[in-house]
Write an enzyme that holds these catalytic residues in place. Structure first.
Site, PDB file in Angstrom:
ATOM      1  CG  ASP A  52      -2.120   1.154   1.228  1.00 10.59           C
ATOM      2  OD1 ASP A  52      -2.480   1.336   0.113  1.00 10.59           O
ATOM      3  OD2 ASP A  52      -2.559   1.307   2.111  1.00 10.59           O
TER       4      ASP A  52
ATOM      5  CD  GLU B 277      -0.087   5.580  -4.021  1.00  9.89           C
ATOM      6  OE1 GLU B 277      -0.987   4.765  -4.063  1.00  9.89           O
ATOM      7  OE2 GLU B 277       0.423   5.923  -3.086  1.00  9.89           O
TER       8      GLU B 277
ATOM      9  CG  ASP C 144      -8.151   4.502   0.001  1.00 11.07           C
ATOM     10  OD1 ASP C 144      -8.053   3.252  -0.146  1.00 11.07           O
ATOM     11  OD2 ASP C 144      -7.192   5.235   0.506  1.00 11.07           O
TER      12      ASP C 144
END
Length: 989
Positions: A344, A347, A425
């Site tokens: 997670d 990015e 999300d």
């Protein structure tokens, strides 16, 4: 031109691109010049980068040749296609399925609560699938890791812009979109072969905060007879969010907990983020520092940025030594009973920064074969993929007899070689339920077949109907996982009452009965690059009716038709079916809140027994085949079987069975037509169900491998069977207990995202307004430019107004009433009038309108009005200030600025920097200020009546900016309200 290769001389700045055939017939590489071809960076999308750079001897010219223009270091590419072409792909994108009219930017972004107009999400796929008017298809790949603009706003035209130089790769035109995806897979690789358990249902939340809670959730699935294979551990299992550690109070013995999960057929997946706590004595930080693996700043020192543990350093996965270091950590981590890993925040996301990520000036000391030493802007989009690759390789090292399972949030085209993904999300509302189908399909059309949304929505509280309806369709996505954030109600299948629980049970039992088919689709995708879930138009690419269908999709020959709105069930909708034979069926489980299933004529669908988890299935279990004959009385299907894990299938230990059915003289014969693999056929009963239409079927059984014969009834008998089946179907629907249609979860405080916002749509604008909390505008989309200037959660941010100078004073959270609504259709301007009681006899009145004589303008006229101020106060209220507080989303945080001319005549250009600036007196903007996005070449102009505004406040946040207007501060009476009338307009610059 010779040998199929175009020749370039001097380097032009515009013109037709030069080409080379590569990879296989029908695939071409285009460059601006021969020098640009030599100067291009290595490919990180191709599984074998050398294949992109190696021409092949093909004497065929491309059908479509791109043109280019190089301006200020940017390479702009344009491809004109026939009128009537439809566009798809572009990777992980929100909004509509058909992409004409849309523009996105490939820049991996932590996009919590994204909306249909968000232009950059968590992954980057600079790829467009073009479906031509005749049903043929063309694929276009901009093979660059840099930020890339994909502009599809002009009909039948693809425009791509990124830093020069980079090659364009085209695939086709081929006869169908499937052929394009197969050809693409020869370049970027196919999906890793997933372990079969990973295709079961996954249950997650942020966070199951103890081993006891994890086991309680897993055991509840078994007690309630609801299938589940995986429980997930979010970041709270760690010791202070330090990766590769455990909180020994709440998770005292992870391996023991996992052993208990395994005993009841559940696997355990654990999160690992890239941010490593900057802390001497923490073994991961110490070993990383010793091995010099951290991303550096321009001055050569490690970059430190805040994430969950606080100050963190970040591994530089562009270096082989870093990938090996990380893989060794993963290998050791697996000894704790780790079945899968969740990457997670990769990015990479960084807190307390305007750009939401690290500075583009940071340095990656990349391997030569990846592109060498470059700044972060070059490697940003592939950071997540390289992390997933390292994690995958570490898992493979940790257990050679099991297949790795990695889930990654960030990715790049080609990530499917290492990891599955989810759509990020999302929000618990009907819009996101509807979008989830298109998002899964777009990823599949971009080379990533193993994806799914957070079922029920991540942010906010789902209602029973929303959750049940979402589970109905989500149980049939390639990746099926329920997940929710901190502070929300429980989102397990039993959390919303008995009716919703039953729908979830039925939906997941469906998935598990279909697992033999789904597993086979993944084997075919792994071997051949074919899609798993595909848009309905794949059944007939020439049928223009199907190109915009968004509430159905295909799993091979299985068509799933769902309802993604609250008002109608799937069986009440008029679904657009492809031409030909499509026969409805179910497992005796029809329910108003479940999708309707159809099997394409000419198909055989393998079905397993009802099970609670993948490990419960045995090779000798009965197998069922659902058969739908085509107009010629024939059908075919395929089933892949192996151990469900490991790599013995690569050595021939598998069974691939091709089944065939044929009608001859009222007798249908079902047999094995062909087999592949060395695995012996299990001794098992084979049930054959011949579909007749209307849900009716006739059944027979025998031994798998032997011929099985079914006598087809006469026409009148078939008609009777169909009528009887339809009556039974209606009776099941009437007897089913529908999920209650309520807006809120009983007895729970919290924000309900599942209510339906009010849409205001006219001219250039589409707005979404939520009256029930703050009357806020949560979405502000400008249609001509495709830019979404506001996008927020329901309970805060967006466009809100306060009645005082204090941040979030009264006005931003009260319930507003709609006191007026004019619709453009009635000849009036499109407008909405809201009133919210802010106490003390005061209301905030807000009129939002799009004038009919200038539909480029969005007007907002707000007032604080004294409605009922007592005589004892002299008719005057408390001291109030009308504070307009819009939180604008920065489309490209590193490429924006605010500009204005102040009253004293000075020009101001303000770039993002933390903190706020207040402009008063002659320093105020002289009636307007602009938010400029240099990347898109557009600006948002905010004009206001200068006499009504005493202060202007500018505040840069994380990926946001506030452009606030303040009235004077004073008491108001019925005759002396406070008012700010202002407007917004978007212009090209």
């Amino acid at each position: 031109m010779g040998n199929g290769v175009s020749v370039a001389t001097a380097d032009p700045t515009a013109g037709k691109m030069v080409f080379q055939p590569i990879l296989e017939e029908g695939v071409f590489r285009f460059d601006c010049s021969g020098n640009d071809r030599d100067a291009a960076f290595p490919s990180l999308s191709f599984a074998d980068p050398k294949a992109r750079d190696t021409p092949i001897p093909v004497h065929k010219a491309p059908e479509y040749v791109p043109t280019f223009e190089c301006v200020y270091g940017q390479q702009k590419v344009e491809i004109k296609l026939p009128s009537g072409t439809s566009f798809y792909g572009t990777g992980e994108v929100s909004g509509q399925l058909e992409r004409t009219g849309k523009r996105v930017f490939t820049w991996n972004t932590d996009a919590w609560g994204f909306g249909p107009g968000t232009t950059s999400l968590y992954q980057s796929h600079p790829w467009v699938l073009a479906l031509l008017p005749d049903g043929k298809a063309l694929g276009v790949l901009a093979d660059t890791t840099r930020r890339c603009e994909i502009d599809l706003r002009e009909d039948s035209t693809i425009r791509l812009t990124a830093a020069a130089p980079y090659p364009i790769i085209t695939f086709g035109p081929f006869g169908s979109p499937t052929e394009v995806l197969v050809s693409l897979s020869h370049a970027i690789g196919t999906i890793f072969m997933p372990p079969k358990w990973s295709l079961g249902y996954h249950q997650c939340r942020w966070s199951y905060d103890s081993a006891d809670k994890v086991l309680k959730v897993a055991r509840t699935f078994r007690e309630k007879g609801i299938p589940c294979d995986v429980i997930w551990m979010d970041i709270d299992y760690m010791d202070g969010f330090r990766c590769f550690t455990f909180d020994h109070e709440r998770f005292p013995s992870p391996k023991s907990m996992v052993n208990d999960l395994h005993k009841i057929g559940c696997q355990a997946i654990w999160m690992l983020d890239p941010g490593i706590k900057y802390e001497e004595g923490y073994f991961v930080f110490d070993s990383g520092s010793k091995n010099d693996v951290w991303i550096q700043k321009a001055d050569g020192k490690p970059f430190v940025g805040d994430v969950w543990p606080g100050p963190c350093v970040f591994p530089d996965f562009t270096q082989q030594k870093t990938r090996s270091w990380w893989a060794d950590l993963v290998k050791d981590f697996m000894s704790n009973g780790v079945d899968g890993i969740w990457n997670d925040m990769n990015e990479p996301a960084v807190f307390r920064t305007i750009t939401k990520t690290m500075p583009e000036s940071n340095i990656h000391r990349g391997d030569d074969e990846l592109g060498g030493c470059q700044n972060h802007s070059h490697y940003h989009n592939v950071y997540g993929m390289l992390m997933a690759r390292s994690t995958y390789e570490g898992m493979k090292m940790g257990c050679r007899t099991k297949r790795p399972f990695v889930l990654t949030r960030a990715g790049f085209i080609g990530s499917q070689r290492y990891a599955a993904t989810w759509t990020g999300d999302n929000l618990s509302n009907w819009e996101h339920l509807h979008m989830s189908i298109s998002m899964v399909l777009q990823l599949g059309l971009s080379g990533q077949p193993l994806s799914g949304p957070d079922i029920g929505g991540f942010a906010g509280n789902a209602t029973a109907k929303l959750f049940g309806r979402w589970m109905g369709v989500g149980a049939l996505f390639p990746f099926s996982r329920g997940h929710t954030e901190q502070g929300t109600v429980d989102h397990e299948p039993w959390s919303f009452g008995e009716e919703c629980e039953e729908v979830c049970r039925l939906a997941l039992l469906r998935r598990y009965r279909l697992l033999p088919h789904i597993y086979t689709l993944f084997y075919m995708s792994h071997m051949n690059g074919t899609p798993v879930a595909a848009p309905t138009f794949f059944a007939d690419p020439q049928d223009s009716r199907l190109r915009t269908v968004e509430n159905s999709f295909l799993l091979g020959p299985l068509l799933i038709c769902s309802s993604t709105g609250p008002d109608q069930s799937a069986h009440e909708l008029s679904h657009i079916l492809p031409k030909g034979i499509w026969l409805p069926f179910d497992f005796g489980d029809s329910h108003p809140d479940l999708p309707t299933l159809f099997l394409q004529g000419g198909s055989i669908l393998p079905i397993g027994p009802p099970i609670q988890h993948v490990g419960e299935a045995k090779a000798e279990d009965d197998l069922s085949l659902f058969v739908a004959l085509d107009k010629d009385g024939k059908a075919a299907g395929v089933l892949f079987e192996d151990d469900g894990d490991g790599y013995e299938y690569t050595k021939g230990d598998f069974l691939l069975t091709y089944y065939a059915a044929e009608l001859d003289s009222s007798v249908v014969t079902v047999k094995v037509s062909k087999t592949e693999g060395l695995r012996k056929r299990p001794k098992r009963v084979l049930h054959v169900h011949l579909l007749l239409g209307g849900g009716a079927m006739i059944n027979s059984q025998g031994t798998d491998g032997d011929e099985i014969h079914i006598i087809v009834p006469s026409e009148s008998e078939v008609s009777n069977l169909v009528a009887e089946s339809e009556n039974q179907y209606r009776a099941r629907l009437e007897a089913a207990k529908p999920i209650p249609d309520v807006d809120e979860v009983s007895g729970v405080k919290g924000i309900e995202l599942s209510k339906i916002p009010i849409d205001l749509k006219s001219g250039d604008w589409v707005l979404k307004i939520v009256p029930w909390i703050g009357g806020r505008i949560i979405s502000m989309m400008h249609i001509p430019t495709g830019t979404q200037w506001l996008h927020s959660r329901v309970e805060r941010d967006g466009y809100e107004e306060y009645s005082g100078t204090e941040y979030r004073s009264s006005g931003c959270s009260e319930e507003y009433k709609v006191v007026g609504r004019d619709l453009e259709q009635s000849g009036e301007e499109e407008s909405l009038c809201l009133e919210g009681d802010v106490g003390g006899g005061l209301i905030i009145r807000r009129q939002i309108s799009i004038p009919k004589d200038d539909r480029k303008i969005l007007q907002i006229d707000s007032s604080i009005v004294a409605q009922n101020v007592g005589a004892g106060s002299g008719g005057f209220s408390r001291l109030v200030c009308l504070r307009v507080h819009p939180t604008f989303t920065l489309l490209h945080p590193s490429e924006v600025l605010v500009t204005f001319t102040s009253i004293d005549g000075l020009m101001h250009e303000i770039s993002p920097e933390p903190g706020e600036q207040l402009f008063e007196g002659d320093l105020r903007p002289n009636g307007e200020w602009m938010l400029v996005d240099k990347c898109t070449g557009v600006c948002l102009i905010n004009r206001f009546e200068l006499s009504q505004v005493s202060k202007c406040l500018l505040h840069w946040g994380t990926g946001t900016v506030n452009l606030e207007l303040w009235s004077e501060e004073r008491p108001v009476s019925k005759d002396t309200p406070l008012r700010i009338c202002h407007e917004y307009e978007v212009k090209q610059i």
